[in-house]
Design an enzyme around this catalytic site. Sequence first.
Site, PDB file in Angstrom:
ATOM      1  N   GLU A  61      15.795   1.666  17.951  1.00 29.53           N
ATOM      2  CA  GLU A  61      15.060   2.898  18.271  1.00 29.53           C
ATOM      3  C   GLU A  61      14.246   2.811  19.558  1.00 29.53           C
ATOM      4  OE1 GLU A  61      12.523   2.995  14.704  1.00 29.53           O
ATOM      5  OE2 GLU A  61      10.782   2.788  16.013  1.00 29.53           O
ATOM      6  N   ARG A  78      11.108  -0.144   8.702  1.00 36.42           N
ATOM      7  CA  ARG A  78      11.534  -0.618  10.023  1.00 36.42           C
ATOM      8  C   ARG A  78      13.055  -0.522  10.093  1.00 36.42           C
ATOM      9  NH1 ARG A  78       7.198   0.229  11.462  1.00 36.42           N
ATOM     10  NH2 ARG A  78       5.629  -1.151  12.355  1.00 36.42           N
ATOM     11  N   HIS A 117      10.264   8.143  14.000  1.00 40.83           N
ATOM     12  CA  HIS A 117       9.099   7.300  13.716  1.00 40.83           C
ATOM     13  C   HIS A 117       7.815   8.131  13.649  1.00 40.83           C
ATOM     14  CE1 HIS A 117       8.168   2.799  13.669  1.00 40.83           C
ATOM     15  NE2 HIS A 117       7.141   3.422  13.117  1.00 40.83           N
ATOM     16  N   GLN A 118       7.863   9.168  12.839  1.00 39.18           N
ATOM     17  CA  GLN A 118       6.727  10.080  12.766  1.00 39.18           C
ATOM     18  C   GLN A 118       5.977   9.999  11.433  1.00 39.18           C
ATOM     19  OE1 GLN A 118       8.993  14.043  12.827  1.00 39.18           O
ATOM     20  NE2 GLN A 118       7.391  14.522  11.365  1.00 39.18           N
ATOM     21  N   ALA A 119       6.409   9.068  10.569  1.00 34.61           N
ATOM     22  CA  ALA A 119       5.802   9.036   9.227  1.00 34.61           C
ATOM     23  C   ALA A 119       4.284   8.841   9.285  1.00 34.61           C
ATOM     24  CB  ALA A 119       6.454   7.950   8.382  1.00 34.61           C
ATOM     25  N   PHE A 120       3.834   8.086  10.293  1.00 39.06           N
ATOM     26  CA  PHE A 120       2.388   7.798  10.386  1.00 39.06           C
ATOM     27  C   PHE A 120       1.602   8.986  10.941  1.00 39.06           C
ATOM     28  CE2 PHE A 120       1.439   7.635  14.945  1.00 39.06           C
ATOM     29  CZ  PHE A 120       2.722   7.768  15.458  1.00 39.06           C
ATOM     30  N   LYS A 147       0.813  -1.209   0.000  1.00 40.49           N
ATOM     31  CA  LYS A 147       0.000   0.000   0.000  1.00 40.49           C
ATOM     32  C   LYS A 147       0.853   1.270   0.000  1.00 40.49           C
ATOM     33  CE  LYS A 147      -2.182  -1.867   3.536  1.00 40.49           C
ATOM     34  NZ  LYS A 147      -1.899  -3.294   3.385  1.00 40.49           N
ATOM     35  N   ILE A 148       1.852   1.301   0.897  1.00 39.14           N
ATOM     36  CA  ILE A 148       2.677   2.509   1.017  1.00 39.14           C
ATOM     37  C   ILE A 148       3.623   2.639  -0.183  1.00 39.14           C
ATOM     38  CG2 ILE A 148       4.451   3.661   2.421  1.00 39.14           C
ATOM     39  CD1 ILE A 148       3.119   2.265   4.891  1.00 39.14           C
ATOM     40  N   ASP A 199      13.373   7.348   9.130  1.00 36.96           N
ATOM     41  CA  ASP A 199      12.311   7.614  10.105  1.00 36.96           C
ATOM     42  C   ASP A 199      12.303   6.514  11.159  1.00 36.96           C
ATOM     43  OD1 ASP A 199       9.994   9.113  11.025  1.00 36.96           O
ATOM     44  OD2 ASP A 199       8.816   7.350  10.443  1.00 36.96           O
ATOM     45  N   THR A 238      11.535   4.423   5.752  1.00 38.18           N
ATOM     46  CA  THR A 238      10.410   4.770   6.641  1.00 38.18           C
ATOM     47  C   THR A 238       9.733   3.485   7.109  1.00 38.18           C
ATOM     48  OG1 THR A 238       8.991   4.929   4.698  1.00 38.18           O
ATOM     49  CG2 THR A 238       9.853   7.005   5.581  1.00 38.18           C
TER      50      THR A 238
HETATM   51  P1  NAI Z   1       1.840  -3.869   2.841  1.00 39.03           P
HETATM   52  O1  NAI Z   1       1.653  -5.176   3.525  1.00 39.03           O
HETATM   53  O2  NAI Z   1       0.702  -3.263   2.096  1.00 39.03           O
HETATM   54  O3  NAI Z   1       3.072  -3.987   1.816  1.00 39.03           O
HETATM   55  C1  NAI Z   1       4.280  -4.610   2.102  1.00 39.03           C
HETATM   56  C2  NAI Z   1       4.835  -5.176   0.806  1.00 39.03           C
HETATM   57  O4  NAI Z   1       6.128  -5.705   1.078  1.00 39.03           O
HETATM   58  C3  NAI Z   1       3.982  -6.301   0.217  1.00 39.03           C
HETATM   59  O5  NAI Z   1       3.707  -6.048  -1.148  1.00 39.03           O
HETATM   60  C4  NAI Z   1       4.855  -7.533   0.404  1.00 39.03           C
HETATM   61  O6  NAI Z   1       4.681  -8.504  -0.626  1.00 39.03           O
HETATM   62  C5  NAI Z   1       6.235  -6.906   0.343  1.00 39.03           C
HETATM   63  N1  NAI Z   1       7.265  -7.790   0.878  1.00 39.03           N
HETATM   64  C6  NAI Z   1       7.169  -8.749   1.845  1.00 39.03           C
HETATM   65  N2  NAI Z   1       8.348  -9.381   1.989  1.00 39.03           N
HETATM   66  C7  NAI Z   1       9.199  -8.812   1.092  1.00 39.03           C
HETATM   67  C8  NAI Z   1      10.543  -9.051   0.749  1.00 39.03           C
HETATM   68  N3  NAI Z   1      11.250 -10.028   1.338  1.00 39.03           N
HETATM   69  N4  NAI Z   1      11.109  -8.286  -0.220  1.00 39.03           N
HETATM   70  C9  NAI Z   1      10.382  -7.324  -0.843  1.00 39.03           C
HETATM   71  N5  NAI Z   1       9.090  -7.062  -0.573  1.00 39.03           N
HETATM   72  C10 NAI Z   1       8.515  -7.802   0.378  1.00 39.03           C
HETATM   73  O7  NAI Z   1       2.399  -2.882   3.941  1.00 39.03           O
HETATM   74  P2  NAI Z   1       2.396  -1.287   3.928  1.00 39.03           P
HETATM   75  O8  NAI Z   1       1.149  -0.781   4.542  1.00 39.03           O
HETATM   76  O9  NAI Z   1       2.778  -0.793   2.580  1.00 39.03           O
HETATM   77  O10 NAI Z   1       3.572  -0.979   4.974  1.00 39.03           O
HETATM   78  C11 NAI Z   1       4.918  -1.285   4.686  1.00 39.03           C
HETATM   79  C12 NAI Z   1       5.730  -1.129   5.944  1.00 39.03           C
HETATM   80  O11 NAI Z   1       5.786   0.237   6.325  1.00 39.03           O
HETATM   81  C13 NAI Z   1       5.144  -1.819   7.201  1.00 39.03           C
HETATM   82  O12 NAI Z   1       5.491  -3.187   7.235  1.00 39.03           O
HETATM   83  C14 NAI Z   1       5.771  -1.055   8.309  1.00 39.03           C
HETATM   84  O13 NAI Z   1       6.986  -1.692   8.673  1.00 39.03           O
HETATM   85  C15 NAI Z   1       6.080   0.308   7.701  1.00 39.03           C
HETATM   86  N6  NAI Z   1       5.308   1.393   8.322  1.00 39.03           N
HETATM   87  C16 NAI Z   1       5.985   2.432   8.892  1.00 39.03           C
HETATM   88  C17 NAI Z   1       5.297   3.486   9.474  1.00 39.03           C
HETATM   89  C18 NAI Z   1       6.004   4.672  10.067  1.00 39.03           C
HETATM   90  O14 NAI Z   1       5.369   5.482  10.762  1.00 39.03           O
HETATM   91  N7  NAI Z   1       7.294   4.863   9.827  1.00 39.03           N
HETATM   92  C19 NAI Z   1       3.824   3.457   9.560  1.00 39.03           C
HETATM   93  C20 NAI Z   1       3.213   2.338   8.882  1.00 39.03           C
HETATM   94  C21 NAI Z   1       3.933   1.343   8.307  1.00 39.03           C
END
Ligand code: NAI
Length: 330
Positions: free
Chosen positions: A264, A235, A296-299, A154-155, A259, A233
């Site tokens: 952290e 982990r 960790h403020q991206a959200f 999604k992101i 981020d 942004t």
């Molecule tokens: P999502 O589940 O929609 O997308 C994650 C994508 O990564 C999926 O398409 C998946 O197939 C792919 N993936 C899984 N294993 C992989 C690998 N080994 N190599 C390459 N791609 C792989 O998740 P979304 O919502 O896009 O979030 C992504 C990440 O963003 C979260 O897991 C979280 O860690 C991080 N995040 C950070 C925030 C922040 O405030 N900094 C807030 C929200 C999420």
Amino acid sequence: MQKILFFDTKEYDKKLFDEYNQNYHYEIKYLETKLNEETAPLAQGYDAVCIFVNDRADKETLRILKDCGVKLLVLRCAGYNNVDIENLPEGLKVVRVPEYSPYAVAEHAVALLLSVDRKIYKAYQRTKKYNFTLNGLLGFDIHGKTVGVIGTGKIGRVFIQIMKGFGTNVVAYDVFENKEAEKELGFEYVSLDELYKRADIISLHCPLTKETNKIINKNSIEKMKDGVVIINTSRGKLIDTDDLIAMLESNKIAGLGLDVYEDEEEFFLNDMSNSYKRDKDLSILLSMPNVVITSHQAFFTREALDKIALVSLDNIKEFFETGNCKNEVK
Ligand code: NAI
């Protein structure tokens, strides 16, 4: 009414959840402390426990929660790498907010990229001091560059969309290729090695898993272009910090926007300015030129917080009414 115990609560969480809880009437207690093995017994007598990204729900913590009578662990975030799902005791379920605002995170990744590229952090400090010189502020056009995106969920997809608006070429890697999105957004799936080879800018949008742990390390950075800009942004543990520092020192990496950071937990989201506690690698990174770190403020947008509160409380409602929840982590 169910009793919910919140860990790692900040003022803004309290304000928001109290506001939304007027429609749910849960009995909520907010704790500032983080969840871990030592603090888990505080959950005695609660039906649910609500945690955030830096709370630790390992095997032992989960066992204690279960023994305390907790039936539901509510993650008020999307990522669940801090919960030992494989060792979840029977009778304890975990729910999360799978999507709250991919725009918030993707836009913050772009903000980091622009800050690093155009040295906004330096310019801001200079003009505040009435210094209007441009030395050291030289950036590059993002237009025409190749952007590498790891993780097209999604992101990642929102980030790609924004980057396409800048007139970039986007190459991406994901273990599950979304061919429809590839066509619609006009990017190209490539192997990781090819992404490293071609990208001027690399942004991480995959979750932290066994496979992605320290995916960015000396070996992978060496495959990247000289002068690459890296944005994370997602982990902190996706990057090996020691290797990262070595590669910054060797000028392989020209700019870094983080981020999230490998260790952290103790620092991010807390005011440590009056403490003597320091993290060596974090201090090195903070002292380096062209490294921009946010906590960790991206959200952290109004829209995202609203959705987090609403979906978390809805998850609790659905679970206690039906015994199931569509947002359960299995
Ligand atoms: P999502 O589940 O929609 O997308 C994650 C994508 O990564 C999926 O398409 C998946 O197939 C792919 N993936 C899984 N294993 C992989 C690998 N080994 N190599 C390459 N791609 C792989 O998740 P979304 O919502 O896009 O979030 C992504 C990440 O963003 C979260 O897991 C979280 O860690 C991080 N995040 C950070 C925030 C922040 O405030 N900094 C807030 C929200 C999420």
